[in-house]
Design a protein around this motif. Structure first.
Motif, short mmCIF file in Angstrom:
data_model
loop_
_atom_site.label_atom_id
_atom_site.label_comp_id
_atom_site.label_asym_id
_atom_site.label_seq_id
_atom_site.Cartn_x
_atom_site.Cartn_y
_atom_site.Cartn_z
N TYR A 146 0.74 -1.21 -0.03
CA TYR A 146 -0.04 -0.08 0.13
C TYR A 146 1.00 1.16 0.15
CZ TYR A 146 -2.72 3.82 1.82
OH TYR A 146 -3.23 5.07 1.89
N ASP A 147 1.80 1.26 0.82
CA ASP A 147 2.72 2.26 0.84
C ASP A 147 3.51 2.78 -0.46
OD1 ASP A 147 2.27 3.07 3.60
OD2 ASP A 147 3.88 1.87 4.22
N LEU A 148 3.77 1.34 -1.04
CA LEU A 148 4.49 1.79 -2.38
C LEU A 148 3.80 2.20 -3.52
CD1 LEU A 148 7.10 1.19 -3.72
CD2 LEU A 148 6.49 -1.00 -4.20
N PHE A 149 2.34 1.87 -3.33
CA PHE A 149 1.47 2.48 -4.47
C PHE A 149 1.18 3.92 -4.20
CE2 PHE A 149 0.24 -1.91 -5.74
CZ PHE A 149 -0.22 -1.49 -6.92
N SER A 150 1.04 4.19 -2.59
CA SER A 150 0.95 5.68 -2.24
C SER A 150 2.04 6.58 -2.70
CB SER A 150 0.50 5.75 -0.93
OG SER A 150 -0.45 4.68 -0.39
N THR A 151 3.28 5.99 -2.46
CA THR A 151 4.50 7.04 -2.59
C THR A 151 5.14 6.69 -3.89
OG1 THR A 151 5.84 5.35 -1.69
CG2 THR A 151 5.05 6.98 -0.21
N PHE A 152 5.05 5.88 -4.55
CA PHE A 152 5.81 5.75 -5.86
C PHE A 152 4.88 6.18 -6.90
CE2 PHE A 152 6.98 3.00 -9.78
CZ PHE A 152 7.98 3.60 -9.87
N LYS A 153 3.53 5.87 -6.78
CA LYS A 153 2.03 6.45 -7.70
C LYS A 153 2.36 5.80 -8.83
CE LYS A 153 1.56 10.57 -5.04
NZ LYS A 153 0.29 10.17 -4.41
N VAL A 199 1.35 -1.17 -13.80
CA VAL A 199 2.02 -2.25 -12.94
C VAL A 199 2.08 -3.47 -13.82
CG1 VAL A 199 1.76 -3.52 -10.83
CG2 VAL A 199 0.69 -1.43 -10.94
N LEU A 200 3.28 -3.98 -13.85
CA LEU A 200 3.51 -5.35 -14.42
C LEU A 200 3.46 -6.45 -13.26
CD1 LEU A 200 6.45 -4.68 -16.75
CD2 LEU A 200 3.98 -4.46 -17.22
N THR A 201 2.62 -7.47 -13.42
CA THR A 201 2.51 -8.47 -12.11
C THR A 201 2.55 -9.90 -12.55
OG1 THR A 201 0.84 -9.22 -10.71
CG2 THR A 201 0.13 -8.08 -12.44
N ALA A 202 3.15 -10.58 -12.01
CA ALA A 202 3.13 -11.95 -11.94
C ALA A 202 1.50 -12.38 -11.78
CB ALA A 202 4.14 -12.62 -10.92
N PHE A 203 1.58 -13.82 -12.24
CA PHE A 203 0.08 -14.59 -12.13
C PHE A 203 -0.22 -14.58 -10.66
CE2 PHE A 203 -1.58 -18.50 -10.90
CZ PHE A 203 -3.00 -18.45 -11.20
N MET A 204 0.92 -15.15 -9.84
CA MET A 204 0.30 -15.16 -8.44
C MET A 204 0.25 -13.88 -7.63
SD MET A 204 -0.24 -18.38 -7.67
CE MET A 204 0.19 -18.56 -5.98
N THR A 205 0.67 -12.81 -8.04
CA THR A 205 0.35 -11.65 -7.38
C THR A 205 -0.68 -10.85 -8.11
OG1 THR A 205 2.20 -10.47 -8.74
CG2 THR A 205 2.64 -11.45 -6.47
N LEU A 206 -1.28 -11.32 -9.14
CA LEU A 206 -2.22 -10.50 -9.94
C LEU A 206 -3.49 -10.24 -9.04
CD1 LEU A 206 -3.30 -11.07 -13.55
CD2 LEU A 206 -4.76 -10.86 -12.11
N ILE A 207 -4.20 -10.91 -8.49
CA ILE A 207 -5.56 -10.66 -7.66
C ILE A 207 -5.06 -9.61 -6.66
CG2 ILE A 207 -7.11 -11.56 -6.10
CD1 ILE A 207 -7.40 -12.68 -8.80
N GLU A 208 -4.10 -9.54 -5.81
CA GLU A 208 -3.75 -8.60 -5.12
C GLU A 208 -3.42 -7.18 -5.81
OE1 GLU A 208 -1.05 -7.78 -1.21
OE2 GLU A 208 -0.31 -9.33 -2.48
N VAL A 209 -2.85 -7.29 -6.86
CA VAL A 209 -2.50 -5.90 -7.63
C VAL A 209 -3.83 -5.63 -8.29
CG1 VAL A 209 -1.56 -5.41 -9.93
CG2 VAL A 209 -0.03 -6.57 -8.23
N SER A 210 -4.97 -6.37 -8.66
CA SER A 210 -5.97 -5.80 -9.13
C SER A 210 -7.02 -5.21 -8.10
CB SER A 210 -6.78 -7.02 -9.60
OG SER A 210 -7.33 -7.93 -8.62
N ILE A 211 -6.75 -5.52 -6.92
CA ILE A 211 -7.30 -4.99 -5.71
C ILE A 211 -6.83 -3.65 -5.55
CG2 ILE A 211 -7.72 -5.07 -3.62
CD1 ILE A 211 -8.03 -8.20 -3.37
N PHE A 212 -5.51 -3.57 -5.26
CA PHE A 212 -4.99 -2.39 -5.17
C PHE A 212 -5.16 -1.22 -6.29
CE2 PHE A 212 -2.48 -4.30 -1.52
CZ PHE A 212 -2.61 -3.26 -0.64
#
Length: 478
Positions: free
Chosen positions: A101-108, A112-125
């Motif tokens: 969350y902090d990375l999304f907030s600060t890096f803005k 986003v390029l995401t692996a399959f196993m992290t895709l659901i979490e990335v989709s939520i953020f």
């Protein structure tokens, strides 16, 4: 190319083991050199590889080895459907979600390029932060008819069932991740909690990583391996080629740097060796795997390099066996044990390469131009084993539990003694190396086009919002 005075920001999110990390580090390096501002985030044990290439990195996940229960190892060792591991360390899961969350907030990030196993979490953020565009970026072809995630090797006539198995496995993986995903609201400020998806489903996987995908997605796999029918089922896939670190860049702890000189000395002392290693496959017992590999090499009479990997293969496990003296004498004269090895430097100097068929290791072995012998254990490894046979560049065997020292030795000898296999392996390896040279251009062109077609005009946001509205209407009808 990024042409504005302010570099466009790309976040790369991934997990897995060393072979999985490499394409993301390579992609990060390519995009940085193209003028983008890049930030990587993944499991803590991937930090060293990112640092070695001067890429900023944030730990947002734990090593998958820490969440690898014995029941899971036992299941995949015996070719059974594994029980999906579920984490219980809630405080650490919350800390990881907070870091992301902090990375999304600060890096803005703008993309986003995401692996399959992290895709659901990335989709939520992504949804929380007003639908930040994201792209699935994997090492495997998307879920479809060719292979299944259930570790079940279906006969060719039953391949259509792979789709149903993949749907089932997606639901199981989501169940595994549920406790992690349920921690997300706890790290959000109150005003953002209302932006959480009302229901977390497998839909993002279907939209971004399947035969039914509506968005373009990237695969770090070679069209040389996949053949002419690559686009038959995967019309949204852009293949970048293997995306591996250059041999000269394979240094540091993750590549066994402390044994590099020992490896060079061993290679200089005799004939080219046979490589045997099973990477991140934690299967059977260290003793079982050590004896299987050592006895197979002994039967061939060849020199060898055996990589310990997560299986824990080590000379000490020969102790107490009836053939201990004979094996120990042979090993001391002919075998080098390495905890980790630099595939790009080592594989081209081997006679044959024996491994589990993980996507990263297969890319490295085929790229080397040497015969490949795959002994699959789970997932896409069965499909890779089949492809090795179809291409005629080695031997794709059955699951590890079916193998003995004799069957492995026979496969090694067949590959080494077959002129057609050796010639074909070199031809395919050469073609893959030529393909690899085009990867930087293909990746930067894809990113440039994606910003133009999906990000800047708001197309990504529009598609995602329309999809959510349709799902909401369908739920109302139910």
């Amino acid at each position: 190319m990024a042409t504005s005075s302010t570099p466009r920001r790309i976040l790369i999110v991934y997990t897995g083991s060393r072979g999985d990390w490499q394409p993301y580090v390579v992609a990060g390096t390519i995009l940085r050199e193209a003028g983008y501002e890049v930030h990587l985030c993944g499991p803590g044990d991937a930090a060293g590889m990112a640092a070695d290439h001067d890429l900023p990195f944030q730990r947002v996940r734990q090593s998958i080895l820490r969440n690898w229960p014995d029941k899971f190892s036992d299941a995949i060792s015996h070719e059974k459907m594994p029980t999906v591991p579920v984490r219980s360390d809630r405080d650490e899961m919350i800390a990881e979600r907070k870091a992301l969350y902090d990375l999304f907030s600060t890096f803005k990030p703008e993309l986003v390029l995401t692996a399959f196993m992290t895709l659901i979490e990335v989709s939520i953020f992504s949804e929380i932060f007003d639908d930040i565009p994201f792209v699935n970026f994997a090492l495997q072809t998307p879920a479809g008819r060719d292979w299944n995630m259930a570790s079940i090797n279906l006969p060719r006539l039953l391949k259509p069932l792979n789709w149903q198995l993949n749907m089932f496995m997606m639901s199981m993986i989501l169940k595994m991740q549920r406790k992690e995903l349920d921690c997300i609201p706890e790290v959000l400020p109150p005003e953002l909690r209302k932006s959480m998806p009302k229901k977390i489903t497998t839909q993002p996987w279907l939209e971004h990583w399947s035969e039914q995908a509506v968005f373009p997605n990237l695969v770090a796999q070679s069209t040389v391996i996949n053949g002419d029918d690559w686009g038959k089922h995967y019309k949204t896939v852009v293949s970048l080629g293997p995306l591996m670190l250059a041999p000269s860049s394979q240094s540091g702890h993750e590549f066994g740097s402390d044994q590099m000189q020992q490896m060079e000395d061993f290679l200089a002392q005799g004939d080219a060796p046979v490589y045997i290693g099973f990477g991140s496959m934690k299967v059977f017992t260290p003793k079982y795997m050590t004896l299987l590999c050592a006895r197979a090499l002994h039967l061939t009479g060849l020199r060898g390099v055996i990589c310990a990997g997560w299986a824990g293969i080590d000379l000490q496990h020969v102790e107490g066996e009836a053939d201990e003296l004979e094996l120990t004498e042979y090993i001391n004269r002919n075998v080098l044990f390495m905890p980790k090895s630099p595939h790009g430097l080592l594989f081209p100097r081997c006679q044959a390469i024996v491994h589990h068929g993980g996507a990263g290791t297969m890319n490295a072995s085929v790229r080397s131009g040497k015969p490949t012998i795959i002994i699959p254990i789970l997932l896409d490894q069965y499909d890779h084993s089949r492809k090795i046979n179809e291409m005629g560049i080695g031997k794709g065997l059955k699951h590890l539990r079916h193998q003995t020292p004799s069957t492995i030795a026979a496969a090694i000898n067949e590959c080494i003694n077959s002129q057609s296999i050796r010639t074909k392996a070199e031809e395919v390896g050469s073609a893959m190396r030529r393909e690899e040279e085009q990867a930087p251009v293909k990746l930067t062109q894809f990113i440039q086009d994606y910003f133009r077609d999906y990000v800047d005009g708001g197309r990504f946001k529009s598609i995602m919002r329309d999809a959510r509205e349709r799902r909401a209407q369908q739920c109302c009808k139910c």
